[in-house]
Design an enzyme around this catalytic site. Structure first.
Site, short mmCIF file in Angstrom:
data_model
loop_
_atom_site.label_atom_id
_atom_site.label_comp_id
_atom_site.label_asym_id
_atom_site.label_seq_id
_atom_site.Cartn_x
_atom_site.Cartn_y
_atom_site.Cartn_z
CD GLN A 159 -2.64 -1.32 2.54
OE1 GLN A 159 -2.50 -0.53 3.46
NE2 GLN A 159 -3.47 -2.35 2.63
CG HIS A 210 -2.78 -0.42 7.56
ND1 HIS A 210 -3.31 -1.07 8.63
CD2 HIS A 210 -3.42 -0.93 6.48
CE1 HIS A 210 -4.23 -1.93 8.22
NE2 HIS A 210 -4.30 -1.87 6.91
CD GLU A 238 -13.09 4.55 14.61
OE1 GLU A 238 -12.32 5.52 14.87
OE2 GLU A 238 -13.24 3.56 15.34
CE1 TYR A 281 -10.53 11.22 18.11
CE2 TYR A 281 -8.22 11.48 18.68
CZ TYR A 281 -9.48 12.01 18.50
OH TYR A 281 -9.70 13.35 18.74
CE1 TYR A 299 -10.73 -5.34 5.20
CE2 TYR A 299 -8.50 -5.50 6.07
CZ TYR A 299 -9.53 -4.73 5.56
OH TYR A 299 -9.38 -3.39 5.41
#
Ligand code: HEC
Length: 466
Positions: free
Chosen positions: A175, A245, A337, A347, A358
């Site tokens: 990613q 990520h 979110e 958070y 997943y």
């Protein structure tokens, strides 16, 4: 009798050998489908997808219904048979299946999409070879575009495009790649352009190349990237050998730059203040540590951290009136979110979440915990939230200060009305035109989205139809 026993033992043995993780799908099929139906459509027990709830519709309510049951009415109590995590996971699974069976659509007549306030069509204004990650406007209506594969482009409002030479070397890994671009809000008084990207500067972890998200600024002169300064680069011992990520988005507010790094696939590090991942960081525009950062005097904490407990923040946006920083966080399965970001706050990822893994394995038995922030809005099933920006302008005047939100997997553009720090409504504006990675509003108040459909990568404009 004996035969049966042997058969059972063999079955148990082979189940243990394959050691398949317990997924909520399997638990549902084994324990619930007989009464509620394979597709949750109902049978001896009620339908779980008709949106009629005797015991309440929130994940917490559904988990309680499962846990306590109602034995007199034929619903067993599951609290002694299943773990709290699995029960919470089942509640999320039920919400997900319900959402998947009742997908929202945009009203469409020919090429024209009709929303509550406006009709519009989608016009292609730029086509690219590679996946687009970020889109940021210059005051004259031209835009800068990042391709994940590493190039930065100048897209003129007239349609021509120019590749920018000498942009930084990125680490194209999973990613990771070139990520966000932000034109300084005071451009051209301040000529700076900020970029985030995945970077490997030689770090290794267990013999594998390791990297982290880096933030730089530079200037574009004659279509060339010049005068680069590194604003944030994590030391090698914080680099991670993972392709997951990286985040990342950038905003500038009152002389400070904020940017996000995802948890890098190491979810528990999001709670660890000595790690750079799973955080939003704050620096001065030229890369110094501000003396009023919240963890500046906390032992072992990184001094750049502004907020923590984040999974993969792929959207950051500044509210045009209140100057608040809003964040979108790409969740696991379920649990995307929308957060209002304030200094020092936690958070919650992965201690609290509205999502499951997943592969269907539960992540947590909790959606709430004291000392951890609740999202302002969340999505189950996931839409895969990405870039976002508040609308300001004349073209779609009724949408003033509404939050435009892009989604990847569900291929959506959404409009969230934010009032007094709450999301009070959520409307679908675009659906199934490709994965939308970013959304941006031009200085003239036009809305643009970066989409990828198959291997086609485009910038589309919402052109209002009267
Ligand atoms: C033996 C049949 C049976 C099995 C097995 C069963 N249920 Fe139920 N379930 C029911 C019945 C009947 C009700 C309605 C109870 C009532 O009227 O209060 C119900 C109610 C529920 C509700 C509450 C619905 C509402 O309207 O609030 C949920 C959620 C639920 N079941 C989930 C599950 C899950 C998850 C499993 C598997 C772990 C499961 N059930 C297994 C029969 C069953």
């Amino acid at each position: 009798m004996k035969l049966k026993l042997i058969a059972l033992t063999v079955a148990a043995f082979s189940a243990a050998c394959t050691a398949k993780p317990t997924s909520v799908e399997d638990v549902y099929a084994e324990n619930c489908a007989s009464c509620h139906g394979k597709q949750l459509q109902g049978g001896m027990g009620p339908s779980l997808i008709d949106d009629e709830w005797k015991g309440g519709s929130s994940a917490t309510d559904i988990a309680k219904s499962i846990s306590d049951g109602n034995p007199q009415m034929g619903m067993p109590a599951w609290k002694h048979a299943l773990s709290d995590e699995l029960i919470q996971g089942l509640a999320i699974y039920i919400q997900e299946q319900k959402g998947n069976q009742q997908p929202q659509q945009v009203t469409q007549k020919g090429e024209v999409l009709q929303s509550q306030d406006y009709a519009y069509s989608l016009k292609t204004v730029g086509e690219f070879d590679e996946e687009i990650w970020g889109l940021s406007f210059l005051p004259n209506g031209d835009s800068l575009i990042t391709e994940k594969a590493g190039d930065v482009w100048l897209l003129k409002s007239t349609g021509e495009k120019y590749k920018i030479a000498d942009t930084p070397k990125i680490w194209l890994n999973g990613q990771g790649g070139l990520l966000d671009v932000l034109v300084h809000p005071e451009y051209p008084k301040k000529l700076w352009i900020y970029l985030t990207f995945a970077e490997n500067t030689g770090a290794k972890q267990d013999g594998k190349n390791a990297g982290m998200t880096t933030l730089v600024r530079g200037q574009i002169i004659n279509n060339k990237w010049v005068n680069q300064q590194v604003i944030y680069r994590a030391p090698h011992d914080l680099h991670i050998a993972s392709g997951a990520h990286f985040g990342s988005r950038i905003v500038i507010r009152d002389g400070y730059v904020y940017f996000s790094i995802g948890d890098r696939g190491r979810m528990h590090m999001a709670q660890d203040l000595s790690k750079a991942n799973g955080k939003i960081h704050r620096l001065t525009e030229d890369g110094k540590i501000p003396s009023d950062n919240p963890f500046i005097n906390t032992k072992d904490a990184l001094q750049t951290i502004w907020s923590y407990g984040h999974r993969n923040p792929q959207g950051l946006a500044l509210h045009p009136v209140t100057n608040e920083i809003w964040e979108s966080e790409h969740g696991p399965r379920g649990g995307d979110e929308i957060n209002l970001i304030e200094p020092s706050l936690n958070y919650g990822w992965p201690v609290i979440t509205y999502g499951i893994n997943y592969n269907g394995q539960p992540i947590s038995d909790k959606t709430h915990q004291e000392g951890m922030q609740q999202p302002k809005h969340y999505y189950v099933p996931s839409i895969a939230t990405a870039g976002m920006e508040f609308y300001r302008g004349k073209t779609f005047a009724k949408w003033q200060n509404n939050l435009l939100l892009a989604s990847l997997a569900k291929q959506e553009l959404r409009r969230l009305v934010v009032k007094d720090q709450q999301v009070i409504s959520d409307e679908l504006l675009v659906k199934d035109q490709g994965r939308i990675r970013d959304v941006a509003v031009s200085p003239a108040g036009e809305i643009f989205i970066a989409v990828r459909e198959g291997s086609d990568n485009k910038v589309l404009q919402l052109v209002k139809v009267d």
